[in-house]
Design a protein around this motif. Structure first.
Motif, mmCIF file in Angstrom:
data_model
loop_
_atom_site.group_PDB
_atom_site.id
_atom_site.type_symbol
_atom_site.label_atom_id
_atom_site.label_comp_id
_atom_site.label_asym_id
_atom_site.label_seq_id
_atom_site.Cartn_x
_atom_site.Cartn_y
_atom_site.Cartn_z
ATOM 1 N N CYS A 106 41.501 46.583 38.896
ATOM 2 C CA CYS A 106 40.375 46.093 38.105
ATOM 3 C C CYS A 106 39.518 45.181 38.978
ATOM 4 O O CYS A 106 39.624 43.945 38.927
ATOM 5 C CB CYS A 106 40.883 45.350 36.870
ATOM 6 S SG CYS A 106 41.861 46.385 35.755
ATOM 7 N N HIS A 108 36.529 44.509 38.709
ATOM 8 C CA HIS A 108 35.576 43.731 37.923
ATOM 9 C C HIS A 108 36.129 42.355 37.574
ATOM 10 O O HIS A 108 35.386 41.439 37.202
ATOM 11 C CB HIS A 108 35.243 44.475 36.627
ATOM 12 C CG HIS A 108 36.433 44.716 35.756
ATOM 13 N ND1 HIS A 108 36.960 43.760 34.918
ATOM 14 C CD2 HIS A 108 37.226 45.816 35.626
ATOM 15 C CE1 HIS A 108 38.007 44.255 34.280
ATOM 16 N NE2 HIS A 108 38.193 45.508 34.690
ATOM 17 N N ALA A 134 35.258 49.003 38.100
ATOM 18 C CA ALA A 134 34.281 47.983 38.470
ATOM 19 C C ALA A 134 33.239 47.786 37.378
ATOM 20 O O ALA A 134 32.998 48.666 36.555
ATOM 21 C CB ALA A 134 33.584 48.379 39.776
ATOM 22 N N ASN A 135 32.630 46.598 37.383
ATOM 23 C CA ASN A 135 31.473 46.369 36.529
ATOM 24 C C ASN A 135 30.289 47.139 37.090
ATOM 25 O O ASN A 135 30.141 47.247 38.317
ATOM 26 C CB ASN A 135 31.121 44.880 36.486
ATOM 27 C CG ASN A 135 31.989 44.123 35.494
ATOM 28 O OD1 ASN A 135 32.364 44.668 34.458
ATOM 29 N ND2 ASN A 135 32.309 42.874 35.809
ATOM 30 N N ASN A 138 28.362 45.504 39.878
ATOM 31 C CA ASN A 138 29.060 45.297 41.152
ATOM 32 C C ASN A 138 29.539 46.597 41.784
ATOM 33 O O ASN A 138 30.178 46.578 42.836
ATOM 34 C CB ASN A 138 30.275 44.378 40.941
ATOM 35 C CG ASN A 138 29.878 42.997 40.470
ATOM 36 O OD1 ASN A 138 28.818 42.490 40.820
ATOM 37 N ND2 ASN A 138 30.735 42.382 39.656
ATOM 38 N N ASP A 142 31.303 47.216 45.558
ATOM 39 C CA ASP A 142 32.688 47.680 45.629
ATOM 40 C C ASP A 142 32.782 49.020 46.353
ATOM 41 O O ASP A 142 33.746 49.284 47.084
ATOM 42 C CB ASP A 142 33.274 47.819 44.222
ATOM 43 C CG ASP A 142 33.495 46.462 43.557
ATOM 44 O OD1 ASP A 142 33.358 45.439 44.257
ATOM 45 O OD2 ASP A 142 33.793 46.441 42.352
ATOM 46 N N ARG A 156 33.272 52.998 36.366
ATOM 47 C CA ARG A 156 32.587 51.919 35.666
ATOM 48 C C ARG A 156 33.443 51.477 34.484
ATOM 49 O O ARG A 156 33.928 52.306 33.718
ATOM 50 C CB ARG A 156 31.204 52.383 35.209
ATOM 51 C CG ARG A 156 30.286 52.741 36.372
ATOM 52 C CD ARG A 156 28.923 53.190 35.893
ATOM 53 N NE ARG A 156 28.113 53.656 37.009
ATOM 54 C CZ ARG A 156 27.367 52.872 37.773
ATOM 55 N NH1 ARG A 156 27.331 51.574 37.516
ATOM 56 N NH2 ARG A 156 26.667 53.357 38.768
ATOM 57 N N ARG A 157 33.578 50.164 34.340
ATOM 58 C CA ARG A 157 34.495 49.619 33.329
ATOM 59 C C ARG A 157 34.159 50.105 31.930
ATOM 60 O O ARG A 157 35.047 50.311 31.096
ATOM 61 C CB ARG A 157 34.475 48.096 33.370
ATOM 62 C CG ARG A 157 35.468 47.444 32.413
ATOM 63 C CD ARG A 157 35.546 45.958 32.635
ATOM 64 N NE ARG A 157 36.541 45.351 31.769
ATOM 65 C CZ ARG A 157 36.282 44.840 30.575
ATOM 66 N NH1 ARG A 157 35.042 44.863 30.101
ATOM 67 N NH2 ARG A 157 37.248 44.303 29.849
#
Length: 318
Positions: A106, A108, A134-135, A138, A142, A156-157
């Motif tokens: 994780c 994020h 990841a967010n 970001n 990453d 993507r989260r």
């Protein structure tokens, strides 16, 4: 019925993880990040893993995030056990003891040091896919860090569909790689047993490449009157055939390199002392150290062994 085991938390100074039923894989190949939204491939992958239970190592500082990830996968019918850790310390030890199949980091999470995770992952020997969650804001940063490390996907989260696709796909690919390694190991075992049989058989067996001998068993050396493999390497196979048959044998050997089944013929061979004998030759394509070559099996038809015995010996070796 799909089975599911809840998430288990491993604290930095907590109890050591117990052994797992799912062993880790062999050496990992470095591959670039892979993305796919192909629903058909996802469906096929789901069918291939629905009877398997994956052990997921989730790197997250909050237990709730690990539970969220597992819940998303569980709701989609993905059978999984999970191990959650708050950092990448003892990463190789946890994977080895719990037999983790995949890592979900994780990234994020502000408390997760992505650089440390990637550094620890780079040191792993096993085939354990790594996915980053990841967010969106970001993801680009990453992605730059993940390049060249072997990260298989960046998720993507907020995209649960991509999470399900990526995990299912990577687990299916992992199972296929393990199956392939198992086939390779069995093939290598068969080759070793074949070599052992070749060494003790009374039939002459040799391997040639571009007409040159690269290996031969003791029976082949004795058949032609050579004391060692070093002496035989100075002679091509055509040197061991009567001059009248060399052109025909050359054509046969060339066709044997491309043939799918062994070629069988009778020929007149010449020993190191110049004497000749009639022989039954069976030639087939083979490999030594992953290099293509020809395997030759010869039986002296003028000797004490009958031609029928030669065929039995040849079939057992092939």
């Amino acid at each position: 019925m799909i089975s599911f085991e809840g998430e288990e938390r491993i604290k930095p100074d907590g109890p050591k993880p117990v052994s797992s039923d799912q062993p880790g894989g062999a050496a990992r190949s470095q591959k670039p990040i892979i993305r796919t939204s192909d629903s058909l491939r996802y469906a096929h992958a789901s069918l291939s893993v629905q009877t398997q239970t994956a052990t997921l190592l989730i790197i997250a500082s909050e237990t709730s995030e690990a539970e969220r990830v597992i819940s998303v996968l569980r709701d989609d019918g993905f059978a999984a056990k999970s191990v959650a850790v708050p950092h990448a310390e003892r990463l190789d030890d946890v994977i080895a003891k719990r037999g983790c199949d995949m890592i979900l980091c994780c990234s994020h999470d502000r408390n997760i040091d992505l650089d440390a995770v990637l550094a620890a992952y780079r040191k792993l020997d096993g085939d354990v896919p790594l996915l980053l969650i990841a967010n969106p804001e970001n993801a680009a940063n990453d992605l730059v860090k993940a390049r060249g490390v072997g990260v298989r996907d960046l998720i993507r989260r907020s995209d649960n569909e991509q999470l399900k696709l990526a995990v299912t796909r990577e687990f299916a690919d992992l199972l296929r790689r393990r199956d392939a390694r198992g086939l390779i190991e069995r093939h290598q075992l068969c080759e070793r047993r074949s070599r052992e049989l070749i060494e003790v058989t009374g039939v002459g067996v040799a391997f040639i490449q571009d007409g040159l001998h690269i290996d031969a068993n003791p029976a082949y050396l004795a058949l032609f009157g050579y004391n060692s493999m070093d002496d035989l390497q100075d002679a091509t196979f055509l040197d061991l055939v009567s001059p009248e048959q060399q052109k025909a044998i050359r054509d046969v050997l060339r066709s044997g390199e491309a043939a799918n089944s062994p070629l069988e013929l009778k020929l007149t061979c010449r020993r190191a002392d110049g004497t000749e004998f009639r022989a039954l030759l069976v030639a087939a394509s083979a490999e030594i150290d992953n290099e293509p070559c020809l395997r030759l099996i010869l039986q002296d038809l003028d000797g004490t062994h009958a031609a029928g015995q030669a065929k039995i010996g040849c079939s057992s070796i092939f």
